[in-house]
Design an enzyme around this catalytic site. Sequence first.
Site, PDB file in Angstrom:
ATOM      1  N   LYS A 153       0.816  -1.215   0.000  1.00 51.92           N
ATOM      2  CA  LYS A 153       0.000   0.000   0.000  1.00 51.92           C
ATOM      3  C   LYS A 153       0.851   1.267   0.000  1.00 51.92           C
ATOM      4  O   LYS A 153       0.588   2.219  -0.747  1.00 51.92           O
ATOM      5  CB  LYS A 153      -0.953  -0.011   1.198  1.00 51.92           C
ATOM      6  CG  LYS A 153      -2.037  -1.082   1.139  1.00 51.92           C
ATOM      7  CD  LYS A 153      -2.952  -0.978   2.337  1.00 51.92           C
ATOM      8  CE  LYS A 153      -4.107  -1.990   2.243  1.00 51.92           C
ATOM      9  NZ  LYS A 153      -3.617  -3.387   2.335  1.00 51.92           N
ATOM     10  N   ARG A 233      11.747   0.825   8.191  1.00 45.47           N
ATOM     11  CA  ARG A 233      12.370   0.374   9.438  1.00 45.47           C
ATOM     12  C   ARG A 233      13.879   0.492   9.313  1.00 45.47           C
ATOM     13  O   ARG A 233      14.464   0.157   8.278  1.00 45.47           O
ATOM     14  CB  ARG A 233      11.986  -1.087   9.757  1.00 45.47           C
ATOM     15  CG  ARG A 233      10.542  -1.277  10.178  1.00 45.47           C
ATOM     16  CD  ARG A 233      10.252  -0.634  11.523  1.00 45.47           C
ATOM     17  NE  ARG A 233       8.896  -0.883  11.986  1.00 45.47           N
ATOM     18  CZ  ARG A 233       7.859  -0.105  11.728  1.00 45.47           C
ATOM     19  NH1 ARG A 233       8.031   0.983  10.971  1.00 45.47           N
ATOM     20  NH2 ARG A 233       6.658  -0.377  12.215  1.00 45.47           N
ATOM     21  N   GLU A 262      17.239   3.029  17.001  1.00 47.26           N
ATOM     22  CA  GLU A 262      16.507   4.231  17.418  1.00 47.26           C
ATOM     23  C   GLU A 262      15.838   4.097  18.783  1.00 47.26           C
ATOM     24  O   GLU A 262      15.546   5.106  19.435  1.00 47.26           O
ATOM     25  CB  GLU A 262      15.468   4.604  16.375  1.00 47.26           C
ATOM     26  CG  GLU A 262      14.321   3.618  16.238  1.00 47.26           C
ATOM     27  CD  GLU A 262      13.350   4.023  15.132  1.00 47.26           C
ATOM     28  OE1 GLU A 262      12.151   4.147  15.437  1.00 47.26           O
ATOM     29  OE2 GLU A 262      13.787   4.216  13.985  1.00 47.26           O
ATOM     30  N   HIS A 294      11.428   9.245  13.000  1.00 51.01           N
ATOM     31  CA  HIS A 294      10.322   8.309  12.809  1.00 51.01           C
ATOM     32  C   HIS A 294       8.976   9.033  12.841  1.00 51.01           C
ATOM     33  O   HIS A 294       8.056   8.662  13.586  1.00 51.01           O
ATOM     34  CB  HIS A 294      10.362   7.219  13.881  1.00 51.01           C
ATOM     35  CG  HIS A 294       9.720   5.937  13.442  1.00 51.01           C
ATOM     36  ND1 HIS A 294      10.251   4.704  13.748  1.00 51.01           N
ATOM     37  CD2 HIS A 294       8.595   5.678  12.723  1.00 51.01           C
ATOM     38  CE1 HIS A 294       9.481   3.758  13.248  1.00 51.01           C
ATOM     39  NE2 HIS A 294       8.465   4.334  12.609  1.00 51.01           N
ATOM     40  N   GLN A 295       8.849  10.040  11.996  1.00 47.23           N
ATOM     41  CA  GLN A 295       7.647  10.855  11.986  1.00 47.23           C
ATOM     42  C   GLN A 295       6.842  10.722  10.704  1.00 47.23           C
ATOM     43  O   GLN A 295       5.834  11.420  10.522  1.00 47.23           O
ATOM     44  CB  GLN A 295       8.015  12.339  12.184  1.00 47.23           C
ATOM     45  CG  GLN A 295       8.773  12.955  11.015  1.00 47.23           C
ATOM     46  CD  GLN A 295       9.147  14.397  11.265  1.00 47.23           C
ATOM     47  OE1 GLN A 295      10.125  14.679  11.959  1.00 47.23           O
ATOM     48  NE2 GLN A 295       8.380  15.327  10.699  1.00 47.23           N
ATOM     49  N   ALA A 296       7.232   9.816   9.814  1.00 49.19           N
ATOM     50  CA  ALA A 296       6.547   9.722   8.526  1.00 49.19           C
ATOM     51  C   ALA A 296       5.051   9.458   8.678  1.00 49.19           C
ATOM     52  O   ALA A 296       4.242   9.975   7.902  1.00 49.19           O
ATOM     53  CB  ALA A 296       7.193   8.629   7.666  1.00 49.19           C
TER      54      ALA A 296
END
Length: 332
Positions: A153, A233, A262, A294-296
């Site tokens: 997706k 990831r 992270e 890690h804000q996507a």
Amino acid sequence: MDILAFGVQADEKPLMEKAFAGLHDIRCLDVFLTEATARIAAGHEIISTSVNADLGPDVLHTLAAGGTKLIAQRSTGFNNIDLGVAERLGLTVARVSYYSPYSVAEFAWTLAMAVNRRIVRASNRTRDFDFRLDGLMGRDLRGRTVGVLGTGKIGEAFTRIAHGFGMRLLGWDVAENPACLELGMKYVEKERLLAKSDLVSLHVPLLPATLRLLDATALRTMKDDAILVNSSRGGLIDTEALVAELRAGRFTGVGLDVYEAEAGLFFLDRSLEVVADDTLARLVTFPNVVVTSHQAYYTVDAVGQIIDTTVQNVLDYTAGRRSENVLVPAGS
């Protein structure tokens, strides 16, 4: 029923409290679930965790001993959960199997364009009233080749944007996506994709088969002037090997929203501390690298869907129902 939620961001907290209002009492914590914090969950049958929670054997044993029965993870990925141990302990584990793929796909393109057009460097210069263009030259993407590793997706959404740019499309996945084929994507072996692509973007899950998918050999296969983006990831890339390639002067730009080590860093303020991670410290010094935390996924649309699904997972559990979101069912 009182629910304990770990790793809740400040923007996320009012959305969580509103979603659970009138259904269950929820206590939101900004601390993440680790071995050191797992005992806080004692007495809570239901807990909710974030993507960087430690749900290894030790933590799972502590949770089970404290009476936890349901772990509702607020993410699609579940590589941080030892599902085998959870099953043996009788813990039900649920995740969010779907949320807006556009949030991640659009952010991946944000990273690609930021490194291509040197946006961070340009912004920093203009803050100092330095309006020179030296070192800011990018390149058109139209007519160039994009390689999409993983065409689910999110990969499909990323591909549609690439098609809008007028790029040639290469794909790699265990199964071909008909929608991507209709856009003109050609599926090839990973090595060919890496060798031919001007831009490579990662959209595969982190599994044993994809761990360090881009190792030293794979990175050396890429074009010297390629752009690399990872919004999936961190463990998909061998970061030390990536640093070695960057030190050798390779790659036009690298955009990373994730990092393989992270946990314990991302989502936290470490600005007043000495960060002992030498690899990350070196990585962020390269002028052609942009690292975000890690804000996507972090849009009101995606987070809203994640929270709504988490609420439904809790309701399904209390009603004895099972959905596609359940990774380990009750009594398994």
